[in-house]
Motif scaffolding. Structure first.
Motif, PDB file in Angstrom:
ATOM      1  N   HIS A  19       0.711  -0.562 -11.841  1.00 20.16           N
ATOM      2  CA  HIS A  19       0.569   0.895 -11.835  1.00 20.16           C
ATOM      3  C   HIS A  19       1.908   1.470 -12.292  1.00 20.16           C
ATOM      4  O   HIS A  19       2.955   0.874 -12.028  1.00 20.16           O
ATOM      5  N   LEU A  64       0.254  -3.104  -6.360  1.00 18.01           N
ATOM      6  CA  LEU A  64      -0.389  -2.144  -5.470  1.00 18.01           C
ATOM      7  C   LEU A  64      -1.723  -2.694  -5.001  1.00 18.01           C
ATOM      8  O   LEU A  64      -2.530  -3.172  -5.801  1.00 18.01           O
ATOM      9  N   SER A  76      -4.984   6.780  -8.520  1.00 13.61           N
ATOM     10  CA  SER A  76      -4.083   7.905  -8.756  1.00 13.61           C
ATOM     11  C   SER A  76      -3.542   7.863 -10.185  1.00 13.61           C
ATOM     12  O   SER A  76      -3.284   6.795 -10.742  1.00 13.61           O
ATOM     13  N   TYR A 116       6.845   4.817  -1.799  1.00 13.92           N
ATOM     14  CA  TYR A 116       6.982   3.643  -0.952  1.00 13.92           C
ATOM     15  C   TYR A 116       8.470   3.298  -0.863  1.00 13.92           C
ATOM     16  O   TYR A 116       9.146   3.129  -1.897  1.00 13.92           O
ATOM     17  N   GLU A 134       0.871   8.105   1.715  1.00 19.50           N
ATOM     18  CA  GLU A 134      -0.036   9.169   1.281  1.00 19.50           C
ATOM     19  C   GLU A 134       0.605  10.109   0.272  1.00 19.50           C
ATOM     20  O   GLU A 134      -0.084  10.723  -0.535  1.00 19.50           O
ATOM     21  N   ASN A 178       0.856  -1.181   0.000  1.00 13.87           N
ATOM     22  CA  ASN A 178       0.000   0.000   0.000  1.00 13.87           C
ATOM     23  C   ASN A 178       0.896   1.236   0.000  1.00 13.87           C
ATOM     24  O   ASN A 178       1.753   1.375   0.885  1.00 13.87           O
ATOM     25  N   SER A 221      -3.718  -0.673  -3.116  1.00 14.60           N
ATOM     26  CA  SER A 221      -4.581   0.514  -3.068  1.00 14.60           C
ATOM     27  C   SER A 221      -3.877   1.624  -3.835  1.00 14.60           C
ATOM     28  O   SER A 221      -2.724   1.495  -4.228  1.00 14.60           O
ATOM     29  N   GLY A 222      -4.583   2.719  -4.041  1.00 19.30           N
ATOM     30  CA  GLY A 222      -3.996   3.854  -4.740  1.00 19.30           C
ATOM     31  C   GLY A 222      -4.000   3.745  -6.242  1.00 19.30           C
ATOM     32  O   GLY A 222      -3.362   4.542  -6.935  1.00 19.30           O
ATOM     33  N   LEU A 253       3.887   5.804  -8.957  1.00 20.85           N
ATOM     34  CA  LEU A 253       4.329   5.522  -7.599  1.00 20.85           C
ATOM     35  C   LEU A 253       5.849   5.631  -7.549  1.00 20.85           C
ATOM     36  O   LEU A 253       6.554   5.006  -8.351  1.00 20.85           O
ATOM     37  N   GLY A 263       2.409   9.279  -2.182  1.00 20.97           N
ATOM     38  CA  GLY A 263       2.618   8.622  -3.467  1.00 20.97           C
ATOM     39  C   GLY A 263       3.971   7.954  -3.602  1.00 20.97           C
ATOM     40  O   GLY A 263       4.454   7.746  -4.724  1.00 20.97           O
TER      41      GLY A 263
END
Length: 555
Positions: free
Chosen positions: A520, A490, A496, A462, A458, A455, A492-493, A500, A460
Motif C-alpha cells: 500500500h 498491511l 483506503s 502506524y 483508524e 493493522n 487491513s485498510g 499510510l 491512517g
C-alpha cells in the motif's frame, strides 16, 4: 499460532492487483551510496563488521570433547526436574582443556534453576529446535529462585530510585522487577564481573592500557598519548566521557549533531560513566599510533578523555539447536515481569546463538556488554505478552539474523542503551511491530531488510518507529541510525486510497530511512533532519545494506 494462520489465509487470498498496490522497484543505487560527500548530511556508517568474526567467517561447527548430559543423570521425558543433573554436567566441563560441547538429549528437560555458562570454547548443544529435538521446559519464573548475587546492585538501584510501574488508570503501582531487562535461565557470565554499572559507589578503578588523544569518525587509526600494557591482538573497551557536567559538551553535540532535541540528564550527571564505548580488536601499534579492526563511531577530541581499558570476557561460546518453553501466564504490567526469561548473554566476544525457538518468554534473549556475536535463526512464539524478543543493550557489532517474531511484545526489535553498530537483518515481525530505539546514547545501528505485518490505526497512521526509554536518557537515538529495505505488509485498510503514515519518532536526529515500501502507498514522518530516500520502492539490487557493505569491504 491460530491468530496468525487466519492472517496468512486472508493474505494469500487477496487479489494480486491489490497486493502490488504501492510497490515500486529500484534498480538504481540509492544516492546516499554514490555520494562523494562525507559531511553529516550524506554520511552512511559501515555496518559490515557486525557479527561473529567481523562478518568475515562463518559460525563454526565446534568440534572437541563431547560431554553427554545423560551421563550425569539428565533423563528426558521422565517428568522429573533435571536442574541438579544439568548443573553437575556443566560443572564437569569447567576445567576441561580445549573446546568442549555439552550435548543435551532429545526430548523434554525440566529446568528450575539458572544454568550459568562461565568458560570460553564451550557449546551448549541440543538435538534440534523442532518437535523431535531438545526442549528445555522452565516451569517456574526466576522471581521464585534465589536472587542472583550479580544483580544485587540492580536491586539496590531499583529501590533507591523508587523505580515503579505506575498506571493509575489500571490500579497499578508496583515495583520494577530485576528481571525486566536482566537475567535468563541460560546465562553467560564472567564470574565476579558486574553485569552493568548502576550505582557509582560500586565503581572500581579499571585497568587503563592506553590514553587516546584523537581519532576521526569512521577511521581505524587512533593517536595515543600514553600506552601501557597494550598488545596487538588484545580486545579492549574504548571509552569516551562527558566530564563537563553540561548537556552542551562537544561530545553530546557531536552525537546529536546540534539538533533541537531534549537531552536527558544522564548524559552529564554521571561523569565517570563512559558515554560512548566500543569493544575493539587492536591490530597494530606503531609508536603512539594504534590501529583497530573496526571504525570509530564518533571522532575523538582531547576533551573526551578517551581511553582503552581491559575488558574481561568469554569467547567462542555457542548456544544452539534447542527450544525453550515457559508456561502460559497472565500479563501483569510493563516492567513487572516475573522472570520467564530465556537466554541472558553478558561478557561475550566472537560467540553465537543459533537455531533456537523460545515460547512464552517474558524476554527471549537479553544482552549486555557483548561484541561481535551472531544470533541467528531464532523464533519467538506464544500467547504471553513479552517485554523483549531478542534485545540489544550495551552491545557493539552484534548481528541478529533471521529472527521471526510470532508473539506480541512491547519491543519486538530493540536497540537499547549504549548499543552501537549492531544489525537486525532479514527479520520478520508478525504481530504489532515496532522498530524500537530505546534511548541511552545508542547510535549507528541498522534495521536491514526487515518485514513487518500490521493493522493501521483508524486515523491512517502506524507508529512503526516509536522509541521507548526513560526521559533521563532521551533522545531516542543518536545520529546515523539506519533503516534499509523495510517491507510493510498491511493486513487491513487496503481499501483506503490514502497513503499510510508511518511515524512514532520525533526526537531521533539524522536517521537514514531508505527503501521503505509495501503493499500500500506509504509516507514517512521521522524526527529532525532525517535522510529519506526511495520511499515506496524496494531496493531490489541491494536488498541488504549489511551484505552490500561486507562484500565491498572483503573484495
Amino acid at each position: 499460532m491460530r491468530h496468525l494462520k487466519k492472517y496468512f489465509k486472508w493474505f494469500f487470498l487477496l487479489p494480486v492487483a491489490i497486493l502490488v498496490q504501492g510497490i515500486g522497484f529500484s534498480q538504481e543505487l540509492p544516492s546516499i551510496l554514490t555520494s562523494s560527500k562525507s559531511d553529516d548530511e550524506s554520511y552512511l556508517p559501515d555496518f559490515s563488521y557486525a557479527g561473529y568474526g567481523f562478518g568475515e567467517i562463518e559460525i563454526p561447527n565446534l568440534e572437541g570433547s563431547i560431554i553427554n548430559a545423560s551421563d550425569y543423570g539428565v533423563i528426558a521425558n521422565d517428568g522429573l526436574d533435571d536442574s541438579k543433573a544439568l548443573r553437575k554436567a556443566l560443572e564437569a566441563t569447567k576445567d576441561m582443556i580445549g573446546s568442549t560441547i555439552l550435548q543435551l538429549p532429545k526430548g523434554r528437560l525440566i529446568l528450575s534453576d539458572v544454568l550459568y555458562l562461565e568458560r570460553s570454547d564451550f557449546v551448549l548443544r541440543g538435538a534440534g529446535s523442532g518437535a523431535d529435538g531438545t526442549e528445555i521446559y522452565c516451569p517456574r519464573p526466576m522471581m521464585y529462585m534465589k536472587d542472583p548475587e550479580v544483580l544485587a546492585e540492580l536491586r539496590e538501584y531499583l529501590l533507591q530510585f523508587d523505580k515503579r510501574q505506575r498506571e493509575p488508570e489500571n490500579n497499578i503501582d508496583l515495583p520494577f522487577s530485576q528481571y525486566a531487562w536482566s537475567g535468563g535461565m541460560i546465562w553467560t557470565q564472567v564470574p565476579g564481573e558486574r553485569v552493568k554499572s548502576y550505582l557509582g559507589k560500586y565503581d572500581v578503578p579499571e585497568t587503563v592500557v592506553a590514553e587516546i588523544s584523537s581519532g576521526e569518525r569512521g577511521a581505524h587509526k587512533l593517536r595515543a598519548k600514553n600506552i601501557s600494557g597494550l598488545q596487538v591482538g588484545d580486545v579492549v573497551q574504548l571509552q569516551l566521557f562527558n566530564k563537563t557536567g553540561s548537556p552542551d559538551s562537544d561530545l553530546v553535540k557531536d552525537m546529536y549533531k546540534n539538533t533541537d532535541v531534549k537531552v536527558g540528564s544522564h548524559h552529564w550527571e554521571f561523569p565517570t560513566l563512559p558515554l560512548v564505548r566500543q569493544e575493539v580488536l587492536v591490530t597494530k601499534i606503531a609508536k603512539n599510533e594504534i590501529t583497530i579492526k573496526t571504525p570509530l563511531t564518533v571522532a575523538i577530541a582531547p576533551g573526551y578523555e578517551a581511553r582503552m581499558v581491559k575488558w574481561k570476557h568469554l569467547k567462542q561460546v555457542g548456544i544452539e539447536h534447542l527450544r525453550m518453553t515457559f508456561p502460559d501466564a497472565s500479563f501483569i504490567a510493563h516492567h513487572v515481569e516475573r522472570g520467564f526469561n530465556g537466554i541472558f548473554l553478558t561478557r561475550l566476544y566472537n560467540s553465537w546463538v543459533r537455531d533456537v525457538v523460545i515460547h512464552n518468554a517474558d524476554s527471549g534473549i537479553l544482552t549486555e556488554e557483548i561484541a561481535n556475536v551472531t544470533i541467528s535463526d531464532i523464533q519467538t512464539t506464544g500467547g504471553n505478552k513479552a517485554h523483549y524478543t531478542v534485545a540489544m543493550a550495551g552491545v557493539h557489532n552484534v548481528l541478529v539474523d533471521n529472527l521471526k517474531v510470532f508473539n506480541r511484545a512491547e519491543h519486538p526489535l530493540s536497540f537499547n542503551t549504549f548499543s552501537t553498530k549492531n544489525v537486525y537483518r532479514n527479520c520478520e515481525v508478525f504481530v504489532q511491530p515496532v522498530l524500537d530505539q530505546h534511548s541511552g546514547a545508542n547510535h549507528q545501528n541498522l534495521f536491514d531488510n526487515i518485514t513487518v505485518h500490521l493493522n493501521p490505526n483508524e486515523d491512517g497512521s502506524y507508529p512503526l518507529f516509536a522509541g521507548g526509554g526513560a526521559p533521563y536518557w532521551k533522545p531516542s537515538h543518536g545520529a546515523f541510525s539506519t533503516f534499509w529495505n523495510i517491507k510493510v505488509s498491511l493486513l487491513s485498510g487496503l481499501d483506503s486510497t490514502s497513503p499510510l503514515l508511518l511515524n512514532g519518532m520525533s526526537d531521533g536526529p539524522f536517521a537514514r530511512v531508505i527503501g521503505v515500501y509495501g503493499n500500500h502507498p506509504l509516507k514517512i514522518a521521522y524526527g529532525p533532519k532525517a535522510y529519506i530516500e526511495n520511499t515506496n520502492n524496494e531496493i531490489v539490487k541491494i536488498p541488504s545494506l549489511y551484505d552490500y557493505q561486507r562484500t565491498a569491504r572483503l573484495r
